[in-house]
Write a protein that holds these residues in place. Structure first.
Motif, PDB file in Angstrom:
ATOM      1  N   VAL A   1       0.710   2.882  22.052  1.00 55.77           N
ATOM      2  CA  VAL A   1      -0.672   2.358  22.018  1.00 55.77           C
ATOM      3  C   VAL A   1      -0.762   1.213  21.015  1.00 55.77           C
ATOM      4  O   VAL A   1      -1.415   0.188  21.270  1.00 55.77           O
ATOM      5  N   ASN A   2      -0.096   1.362  19.872  1.00 55.00           N
ATOM      6  CA  ASN A   2      -0.064   0.305  18.858  1.00 55.00           C
ATOM      7  C   ASN A   2       0.519  -0.972  19.445  1.00 55.00           C
ATOM      8  O   ASN A   2      -0.046  -2.066  19.307  1.00 55.00           O
ATOM      9  N   THR A   3       1.653  -0.859  20.110  1.00 54.65           N
ATOM     10  CA  THR A   3       2.307  -2.024  20.712  1.00 54.65           C
ATOM     11  C   THR A   3       1.419  -2.671  21.770  1.00 54.65           C
ATOM     12  O   THR A   3       1.288  -3.900  21.839  1.00 54.65           O
ATOM     13  N   THR A   4       0.785  -1.845  22.594  1.00 55.17           N
ATOM     14  CA  THR A   4      -0.083  -2.355  23.661  1.00 55.17           C
ATOM     15  C   THR A   4      -1.317  -3.045  23.085  1.00 55.17           C
ATOM     16  O   THR A   4      -1.759  -4.083  23.601  1.00 55.17           O
ATOM     17  N   SER A   5      -1.867  -2.473  22.007  1.00 50.15           N
ATOM     18  CA  SER A   5      -3.086  -3.054  21.427  1.00 50.15           C
ATOM     19  C   SER A   5      -2.838  -4.462  20.905  1.00 50.15           C
ATOM     20  O   SER A   5      -3.726  -5.317  20.935  1.00 50.15           O
ATOM     21  N   ASP A   6      -1.627  -4.714  20.411  1.00 51.26           N
ATOM     22  CA  ASP A   6      -1.286  -6.061  19.938  1.00 51.26           C
ATOM     23  C   ASP A   6      -1.357  -7.087  21.058  1.00 51.26           C
ATOM     24  O   ASP A   6      -1.615  -8.272  20.834  1.00 51.26           O
ATOM     25  N   LEU A   7      -1.113  -6.623  22.300  1.00 53.76           N
ATOM     26  CA  LEU A   7      -1.078  -7.531  23.454  1.00 53.76           C
ATOM     27  C   LEU A   7      -2.459  -7.783  24.049  1.00 53.76           C
ATOM     28  O   LEU A   7      -2.730  -8.861  24.567  1.00 53.76           O
TER      29      LEU A   7
ATOM     30  N   LEU B   1      -5.712  -6.817  22.528  1.00 52.09           N
ATOM     31  CA  LEU B   1      -6.865  -6.967  21.648  1.00 52.09           C
ATOM     32  C   LEU B   1      -6.653  -8.116  20.666  1.00 52.09           C
ATOM     33  O   LEU B   1      -5.527  -8.418  20.280  1.00 52.09           O
ATOM     34  N   SER B   2      -7.742  -8.740  20.230  1.00 53.18           N
ATOM     35  CA  SER B   2      -7.630  -9.839  19.269  1.00 53.18           C
ATOM     36  C   SER B   2      -7.289  -9.299  17.884  1.00 53.18           C
ATOM     37  O   SER B   2      -7.608  -8.156  17.549  1.00 53.18           O
ATOM     38  N   ASP B   3      -6.665 -10.132  17.075  1.00 55.88           N
ATOM     39  CA  ASP B   3      -6.196  -9.711  15.756  1.00 55.88           C
ATOM     40  C   ASP B   3      -7.332  -9.311  14.819  1.00 55.88           C
ATOM     41  O   ASP B   3      -7.140  -8.486  13.916  1.00 55.88           O
ATOM     42  N   ASP B   4      -8.522  -9.897  15.003  1.00 56.73           N
ATOM     43  CA  ASP B   4      -9.635  -9.588  14.103  1.00 56.73           C
ATOM     44  C   ASP B   4     -10.498  -8.430  14.614  1.00 56.73           C
ATOM     45  O   ASP B   4     -11.546  -8.125  14.058  1.00 56.73           O
ATOM     46  N   SER B   5     -10.049  -7.760  15.669  1.00 57.32           N
ATOM     47  CA  SER B   5     -10.790  -6.635  16.233  1.00 57.32           C
ATOM     48  C   SER B   5     -10.636  -5.399  15.342  1.00 57.32           C
ATOM     49  O   SER B   5      -9.534  -5.069  14.904  1.00 57.32           O
ATOM     50  N   THR B   6     -11.757  -4.695  15.089  1.00 53.96           N
ATOM     51  CA  THR B   6     -11.710  -3.465  14.291  1.00 53.96           C
ATOM     52  C   THR B   6     -10.890  -2.399  15.000  1.00 53.96           C
ATOM     53  O   THR B   6     -10.092  -1.678  14.379  1.00 53.96           O
ATOM     54  N   LEU B   7     -11.080  -2.291  16.320  1.00 55.25           N
ATOM     55  CA  LEU B   7     -10.328  -1.308  17.100  1.00 55.25           C
ATOM     56  C   LEU B   7      -8.828  -1.578  17.004  1.00 55.25           C
ATOM     57  O   LEU B   7      -8.015  -0.654  16.850  1.00 55.25           O
ATOM     58  N   GLN B   8      -8.469  -2.860  17.053  1.00 50.15           N
ATOM     59  CA  GLN B   8      -7.055  -3.221  16.960  1.00 50.15           C
ATOM     60  C   GLN B   8      -6.474  -2.794  15.611  1.00 50.15           C
ATOM     61  O   GLN B   8      -5.354  -2.289  15.520  1.00 50.15           O
TER      62      GLN B   8
ATOM     63  N   VAL C   1      -7.530  -0.329  13.713  1.00 50.98           N
ATOM     64  CA  VAL C   1      -7.426   1.138  13.692  1.00 50.98           C
ATOM     65  C   VAL C   1      -6.201   1.601  14.474  1.00 50.98           C
ATOM     66  O   VAL C   1      -5.418   2.439  14.007  1.00 50.98           O
ATOM     67  N   LEU C   2      -6.015   1.057  15.682  1.00 51.62           N
ATOM     68  CA  LEU C   2      -4.882   1.448  16.519  1.00 51.62           C
ATOM     69  C   LEU C   2      -3.546   1.051  15.888  1.00 51.62           C
ATOM     70  O   LEU C   2      -2.562   1.783  15.983  1.00 51.62           O
TER      71      LEU C   2
ATOM     72  N   ILE D   1      -2.986   3.811  13.044  1.00 56.99           N
ATOM     73  CA  ILE D   1      -2.592   5.162  13.488  1.00 56.99           C
ATOM     74  C   ILE D   1      -1.349   5.131  14.369  1.00 56.99           C
ATOM     75  O   ILE D   1      -0.652   6.132  14.525  1.00 56.99           O
ATOM     76  N   GLY D   2      -1.050   3.957  14.952  1.00 57.34           N
ATOM     77  CA  GLY D   2       0.128   3.829  15.800  1.00 57.34           C
ATOM     78  C   GLY D   2       1.361   3.343  15.073  1.00 57.34           C
ATOM     79  O   GLY D   2       2.429   3.202  15.663  1.00 57.34           O
ATOM     80  N   HIS D   3       1.226   3.059  13.765  1.00 63.84           N
ATOM     81  CA  HIS D   3       2.421   2.685  13.003  1.00 63.84           C
ATOM     82  C   HIS D   3       3.332   3.913  12.924  1.00 63.84           C
ATOM     83  O   HIS D   3       2.844   5.041  12.742  1.00 63.84           O
ATOM     84  N   PRO D   4       4.641   3.731  13.076  1.00 65.29           N
ATOM     85  CA  PRO D   4       5.552   4.889  13.063  1.00 65.29           C
ATOM     86  C   PRO D   4       5.382   5.792  11.847  1.00 65.29           C
ATOM     87  O   PRO D   4       5.521   7.013  11.968  1.00 65.29           O
TER      88      PRO D   4
END
Length: 449
Positions: free
Chosen positions: A246-252, A254-261, A263-264, A267-270
């Protein structure tokens, strides 16, 4: 010695020296990698102070990431082992797949179990079930054993948080989300062809009974003992993988300044994903099943012992790669490859294969090949997905042609009661199928990323 020819000679001699130290003098791989790195620095005329700084940067840069991941993964896997989670997976999948398709159930069991549990430990846990199936059906031990081994071997080599792919990803700075994704895409067909399909073929060719000295293991299988639920085992094993993906997908998307991005990404960091999985494992497979806090502490502390040497070997591999970059050898290798028009992914596979055949250890092969590949990445236009594929290519090369210098060869030889010739016809062929299928898929995917 700064000429092109001189640097090439140093690079070749470095690999030869490493193989000699590990194979002939039996020097521990951690010391061997450090010693060769020092010798490379001296041979190319680097100032002593710069050599020491390079070692510090290579070790620190690698271990800052990998020590946390392997440590968490080891505790996570040990708690799963102690609780009986591996047996629960096997028993439930055997029931779901039915008697005719048990070999497929064993392949899938190995594929899932080996994500958090080391291959040799997983084999020891599950081998009584294989023995029991062999006694019950009168089929060759290989009919069930090869699919299990294939599942274990694939995820052990291809899918984090197992040490091999984690080590390579750390050294070449690959995103674990891509490694997990491509590891699964390449690993499933490799497991199917090397496992149930090859297992059925070789099981009909070579009939193997349960070894006499292992008959006691058959009696140890207790299908009625209290085990964790299937859902809890699968959920906790896949939780960190899903979070990282999910972390990897969110980078693709969502925009970098997104709050959701943000958060993801957190929590998605190894680090966070595996910490969450480990804590859940302690609670669900430990406290809820009656283990005292002191017992959980003892179990998890013991799990860190085998992780320590893997962490150090990987750190030394990072030093080797950093030394090749600082010495200028990496640039020479890159120019040579461009001259030969050899794709980086092919070089990665060949480098890992050569070291694998020469000295046997898959981990040392992966770390050494990653050290050779790391200096080349800056010279090529390598995307994030391509880095993930390079990890799979290196893992594939470090899997093929397992033979008498590999500890896995003798583990299977012993538990299956095979002769050396039979082990070559079964385990070695299976490992080679897995490696070439994995590399073939990675090579095919590299055309599109």
């Amino acid at each position: 010695m700064e000429s092109t020819a001189g640097l090439v000679i140093v690079a070749v001699l470095a690999v030869i020296a490493l193989l000699f130290l590990v194979m002939r003098t039996k020097l521990q791989a951690f010391i061997a990698l450090l010693l060769v790195s020092l010798l490379v620095g001296l041979a190319v005329g680097m100032p002593p102070g710069e050599i020491i700084t390079t070692i510090e940067e290579g070790m620190g840069g690698t271990l800052g990431f990998i020590a946390v991941i392997i440590g968490l993964g080891a505790m996570f896997g040990e708690m799963l082992r102690v609780s009986g989670g591996a047996e629960r997976l096997a028993i439930t999948l055997m029931d779901k797949f039915g008697e005719k398709n048990v070999s497929w159930a064993m392949g899938l069991t190995g594929f899932i179990v080996s994500i958090p549990v080391f291959l040799d430990v997983a084999l020891v846990i599950l081998i009584p079930i294989i023995y029991s199936l062999t006694q019950k059906t009168k089929k060759s031990l290989l009919h069930f054993g090869i699919p299990l081994l294939a599942g274990l071997a694939v995820t052990h080599s291809f899918i984090p948080p197992t040490p091999g792919p984690i080590s390579v990803a750390s050294i070449i700075d690959a995103d674990l989300g891509w490694v997990i994704l491509f590891g699964a895409i390449a690993g499933l067909p490799a497991m199917i062809i090397g496992g149930p399909i090859f297992g059925k073929y070789i099981g009909n060719k070579i009939h193997v009974e349960v070894p006499d000295y292992m008959m006691e293991q058959v009696k140890d299988v207790d299908y009625d003992r209290d085990l964790p639920s299937f859902i809890s085992v699968v959920s906790i094993i896949t939780l960190p993988l899903v979070l990282i993906l999910v972390n990897t997908t969110s980078d693709l998307v969502l925009s970098d300044d997104s709050t959701l991005q943000s958060v993801l990404t957190f929590i998605g960091h190894p680090f966070v994903a595996l910490t969450a999985a480990a804590l859940l494992t302690f609670y669900v497979f430990g406290i809820k099943r009656g283990y005292k806090k002191e017992e959980i502490q003892q179990i998890t502390t013991k799990a860190l012992e085998p992780a320590g040497i893997i962490i150090l070997v990987t750190g030394a591999g990072g030093v080797f790669g950093e030394m090749l970059i600082s010495s200028g050898i990496g640039d020479i290798l890159a120019d040579a490859m461009e001259g030969m028009q050899m794709p980086l992914i092919v070089f990665a596979f060949i480098a890992a294969t050569v070291v694998r055949v020469a000295q046997g250890s898959a981990t040392v092969s992966m770390v050494t090949a990653a050290g050779l590949v790391a200096p080349l990445i800056e010279s090529f236009d390598v995307s994030e997905p391509m880095l993930g594929l390079l990890v799979i290519a290196i893992a594939s090369g470090a899997t093929v042609f397992s033979h008498v210098n590999d500890s896995g060869f003798w583990l299977v030889n012993r538990y299956f009661g095979l002769t050396e010739k039979q082990t070559l016809k079964t385990w070695t062929v299976m490992e080679t199928i897995i490696g070439f299928v994995g590399f073939g898929v990675a090579l095919l995917l590299s055309l599109f990323v």
